[in-house]
Design an enzyme around this catalytic site. Structure first.
Site, mmCIF file in Angstrom:
data_model
loop_
_atom_site.group_PDB
_atom_site.id
_atom_site.type_symbol
_atom_site.label_atom_id
_atom_site.label_comp_id
_atom_site.label_asym_id
_atom_site.label_seq_id
_atom_site.Cartn_x
_atom_site.Cartn_y
_atom_site.Cartn_z
ATOM 1 N N GLU A 125 64.043 78.743 87.425
ATOM 2 C CA GLU A 125 63.011 79.637 87.977
ATOM 3 C C GLU A 125 62.945 80.836 87.049
ATOM 4 O O GLU A 125 63.840 81.678 87.050
ATOM 5 C CB GLU A 125 63.400 80.077 89.404
ATOM 6 C CG GLU A 125 63.552 78.942 90.404
ATOM 7 C CD GLU A 125 62.232 78.281 90.739
ATOM 8 O OE1 GLU A 125 61.169 78.839 90.395
ATOM 9 O OE2 GLU A 125 62.257 77.185 91.313
ATOM 10 N N CYS A 138 59.271 88.650 89.863
ATOM 11 C CA CYS A 138 58.821 87.525 89.031
ATOM 12 C C CYS A 138 57.382 87.178 89.372
ATOM 13 O O CYS A 138 56.603 86.819 88.493
ATOM 14 C CB CYS A 138 59.731 86.328 89.215
ATOM 15 S SG CYS A 138 59.956 85.830 90.930
HETATM 16 P P1 NDP Z 1 68.303 87.300 82.710
HETATM 17 O O1 NDP Z 1 67.688 86.083 82.126
HETATM 18 O O2 NDP Z 1 68.700 88.390 81.795
HETATM 19 O O3 NDP Z 1 69.635 86.928 83.528
HETATM 20 C C1 NDP Z 1 69.609 86.009 84.600
HETATM 21 C C2 NDP Z 1 71.031 85.547 84.883
HETATM 22 O O4 NDP Z 1 71.499 84.758 83.781
HETATM 23 C C3 NDP Z 1 72.025 86.686 85.034
HETATM 24 O O5 NDP Z 1 72.971 86.361 86.016
HETATM 25 C C4 NDP Z 1 72.664 86.736 83.670
HETATM 26 O O6 NDP Z 1 73.929 87.321 83.663
HETATM 27 C C5 NDP Z 1 72.757 85.259 83.354
HETATM 28 N N1 NDP Z 1 72.947 84.958 81.933
HETATM 29 C C6 NDP Z 1 72.702 85.732 80.845
HETATM 30 N N2 NDP Z 1 72.983 85.066 79.708
HETATM 31 C C7 NDP Z 1 73.420 83.834 80.081
HETATM 32 C C8 NDP Z 1 73.852 82.671 79.371
HETATM 33 N N3 NDP Z 1 73.897 82.648 78.029
HETATM 34 N N4 NDP Z 1 74.202 81.586 80.080
HETATM 35 C C9 NDP Z 1 74.162 81.589 81.437
HETATM 36 N N5 NDP Z 1 73.761 82.655 82.162
HETATM 37 C C10 NDP Z 1 73.398 83.761 81.487
HETATM 38 O O7 NDP Z 1 67.296 87.785 83.820
HETATM 39 P P2 NDP Z 1 67.342 89.121 84.676
HETATM 40 O O8 NDP Z 1 68.613 89.166 85.448
HETATM 41 O O9 NDP Z 1 67.006 90.259 83.786
HETATM 42 O O10 NDP Z 1 66.161 88.867 85.724
HETATM 43 C C11 NDP Z 1 64.833 89.140 85.440
HETATM 44 C C12 NDP Z 1 64.086 87.881 85.088
HETATM 45 O O11 NDP Z 1 64.222 86.968 86.145
HETATM 46 C C13 NDP Z 1 62.598 88.119 84.922
HETATM 47 O O12 NDP Z 1 62.119 87.392 83.830
HETATM 48 C C14 NDP Z 1 62.021 87.568 86.213
HETATM 49 O O13 NDP Z 1 60.686 87.172 86.111
HETATM 50 C C15 NDP Z 1 62.945 86.431 86.469
HETATM 51 N N6 NDP Z 1 62.905 86.029 87.872
HETATM 52 C C16 NDP Z 1 62.334 84.838 88.209
HETATM 53 C C17 NDP Z 1 62.233 84.463 89.529
HETATM 54 C C18 NDP Z 1 61.650 83.139 89.911
HETATM 55 O O14 NDP Z 1 61.928 82.701 91.015
HETATM 56 N N7 NDP Z 1 60.858 82.484 89.094
HETATM 57 C C19 NDP Z 1 62.695 85.333 90.613
HETATM 58 C C20 NDP Z 1 63.295 86.543 90.155
HETATM 59 C C21 NDP Z 1 63.386 86.868 88.822
HETATM 60 P P3 NDP Z 1 74.093 88.865 83.306
HETATM 61 O O15 NDP Z 1 73.159 89.643 84.171
HETATM 62 O O16 NDP Z 1 75.488 89.112 83.663
HETATM 63 O O17 NDP Z 1 73.776 89.004 81.850
#
Ligand code: NDP
Length: 494
Positions: free
Chosen positions: A240, A274
């Site tokens: 997502e 999102c």
């Molecule tokens: P990120 O992509 O930065 O992070 C998402 C999660 O992935 C976090 O828990 C992060 O950990 C983790 N992560 C980071 N690097 C890795 C890796 N290499 N391998 C595995 N996991 C990893 O997103 P954000 O947290 O900044 O969230 C915002 C984004 O989420 C926006 O693009 C938004 O549109 C999207 N979103 C989509 C939704 C949907 O349902 N379609 C709903 C809500 C948000 P850490 O934070 O510790 O780096």
């Protein structure tokens, strides 16, 4: 705001985005610790999956009760970690409860054994299909809706009979810890829902730790890394991701309602949704009138870190630079600021911003901004509106105001469309939630969201010997001739 703890390399501190106060310290779980959590989860999954739907449902209902009773406390944690207003945090929790209720109630109907039609040639068989839990699901969540979003996967995965290992965003580990602790109060026998805090490396470790599926919610860029990390173990993934949602205003739209909804969909949660509206396409006949109403409404919303502010600060400090770049490059390319703008940015507080006349190839139109900004563009007709709405690589949600919404929705390339309203589909648990293209694949919520965390198992039982014995080396030429005849009869006339 997150900082790696100065005194330890294996921990990190979380500070409130508004005032900067320290609100928590959490460990960065190592690869070995993540693997150990998954192993514990496997034992828990064996127990949890053997419970009946009713037994699991009863426990999920009790978890829902705890969330409802302690919502104000949880909202406080969300507010501390994300900076969003307390009332918005309460709303987020309220919406989540509906999903928990729906997933628990509907799991037996959606996943339970059901009969399948067998067809004429297989009339001696009784066939059924049932959805079995996958085992252990790894959930990686974002920070913007740190309860609603991960529980959109967790609730459905648990209701389907899986154990879950949850890696929250490093910005919202306290919210994740609160949820897991509350669930542990209700289900104390085994660690059916566990927490692994940390940074991206912890998420990457979870992808390779032997889980049976990853449910990832976050940015498109990270989803690609997650997919790569899942590839060596062929771990399936539901992704997502981000969006660049468009809202279309037709000439016959109720402009007051459209402007009110647009302001909210663009600015609420400081634009960090999102499915937040980022682009608005308005029929030329109503453009000026709509824009005036929109600016008037959005101009009354104020961002700040104080309790009266309707929009909180930007949670992720680095995002402020992206928002500023989108505004500035839009203006440099000929766009005009009619509300807010770069001047309205003070530290991590961004005031509602509306841009017009922005070229369609500017980052403010093509990339996810994730701030309280909107581009508003005049279109000749709704054909042009649909073409422009579909012109990005994203395809998460959209909204249409006007009488021809259903017709226009069918032409929009995205997973969800709200007609004459905004943010309505995630509030209906029976509706699957998810996108296409750069917005990801797979679905959470609804029946699809339950099946996402299960595999179909088909069982067919022979009730009596078949009149035509086909699967035997004793098959006769007479039988072969009969098969040819039946084949022609059944399919030959097409
Ligand atoms: P990120 O992509 O930065 O992070 C998402 C999660 O992935 C976090 O828990 C992060 O950990 C983790 N992560 C980071 N690097 C890795 C890796 N290499 N391998 C595995 N996991 C990893 O997103 P954000 O947290 O900044 O969230 C915002 C984004 O989420 C926006 O693009 C938004 O549109 C999207 N979103 C989509 C939704 C949907 O349902 N379609 C709903 C809500 C948000 P850490 O934070 O510790 O780096």
């Amino acid at each position: 705001m997150t900082t790696i703890h100065p005194a330890r390399t294996n921990g990190f501190a979380v500070h409130a985005p508004g005032c900067g106060d320290l609100v928590g310290e959490h460990p960065i779980r190592t690869e070995a610790e993540v693997r150990a959590a998954v192993e514990r989860a496997r034992v828990a999954a064996a127990w949890w999956s053997r419970l009946s739907y009713a037994e699991r449902g009863e426990r999920l209902d009790r978890f829902r009760g705890v969330l409802a009773r302690r919502a104000a406390q949880l909202a406080g944690v969300i507010h501390d970690e994300t900076g969003k207003p307390h009332s918005d945090a309460m709303l987020e929790i309220a919406l989540t409860l509906d999903h928990l209720a729906w997933a628990a109630r509907n799991a037996p109907k959606v996943l339970g054994r059901r009969r399948a039609k067998v067809g004429l040639l297989m009339a001696n068989q009784a066939a059924t299909v049932e959805y079995q839990p996958l085992g252990v699901v790894g959930v990686i969540g974002p920070w913007n809706y740190p309860v609603f979003t991960p529980l959109g996967s967790i609730a459905y995965a648990l209701a389907a009979g899986n154990a879950v290992v949850f890696k929250p965003s490093e910005l919202t580990p306290g919210t994740g810890a609160w949820l897991v602790e509350a669930f542990g109060q209700v289900v104390g026998e085994h660690p059916v829902l566990q927490l692994v805090t940390g940074d991206g490396s912890t998420g990457a470790a979870l992808c390779g730790a032997g889980v049976d599926k990853i449910a990832f919610t976050g940015s498109t860029a990270t989803a690609k890394k997650v997919m790569a990390a899942c590839a060596p173990t062929l771990t399936p993934l539901v992704a997502e991701c981000g969006g660049k949602d468009a809202l279309l205003v037709d000439a016959d739209a109720d402009l007051d309602a459209a402007a009110d909804a647009t302001a909210w969909a663009g600015m609420a949660n400081a634009g960090q949704s999102c499915i937040g509206t980022e682009r608005v396409y308005v029929h030329e006949r109503v453009y000026e009138s709509f824009l005036a109403k929109l600016v008037a409404i959005a101009g009354k919303a104020r961002a700040g870190s104080d309790p009266e502010a309707q929009l909180g600060p930007i949670t992720l400090p680095a995002q402020v630079g992206i928002i500023r770049r989108h505004i500035d490059t839009a203006v440099a390319a000929g766009g005009r600021v009619v509300l807010g703008g770069s001047d309205g940015i003070a530290d991590n507080v961004v005031q509602p911003t509306i841009l017009v006349d922005v070229p369609e190839d500017a980052p403010a139109v093509t990339e996810e901004t994730f701030g309280p900004t909107l581009t508003v563009t005049k279109v000749r007709d709704m054909d042009e509106a649909v073409a422009l709405a579909n012109a990005t690589g994203y395809g998460l949600g959209a909204a249409v105001f006007g009488g021809r919404g259903q017709h226009l929705a069918e032409r929009l390339r995205c997973g969800m469309v709200a007609l004459n309203a905004v943010f309505s589909y995630p509030r209906i648990p029976a509706l699957p939630f998810g996108g296409v293209g750069d917005s990801g694949f797979g679905r959470i919520h609804g029946p699809e969201g339950l099946r996402e965390f299960a595999y179909a198992q088909s069982v067919t039982r022979q009730r009596f010997a078949a009149p035509l014995a086909l699967t035997t080396f004793a098959r006769t030429p007479k039988t072969d001739a009969l098969v040819a005849k039946v084949m022609t009869l059944l399919h030959g006339r097409h």
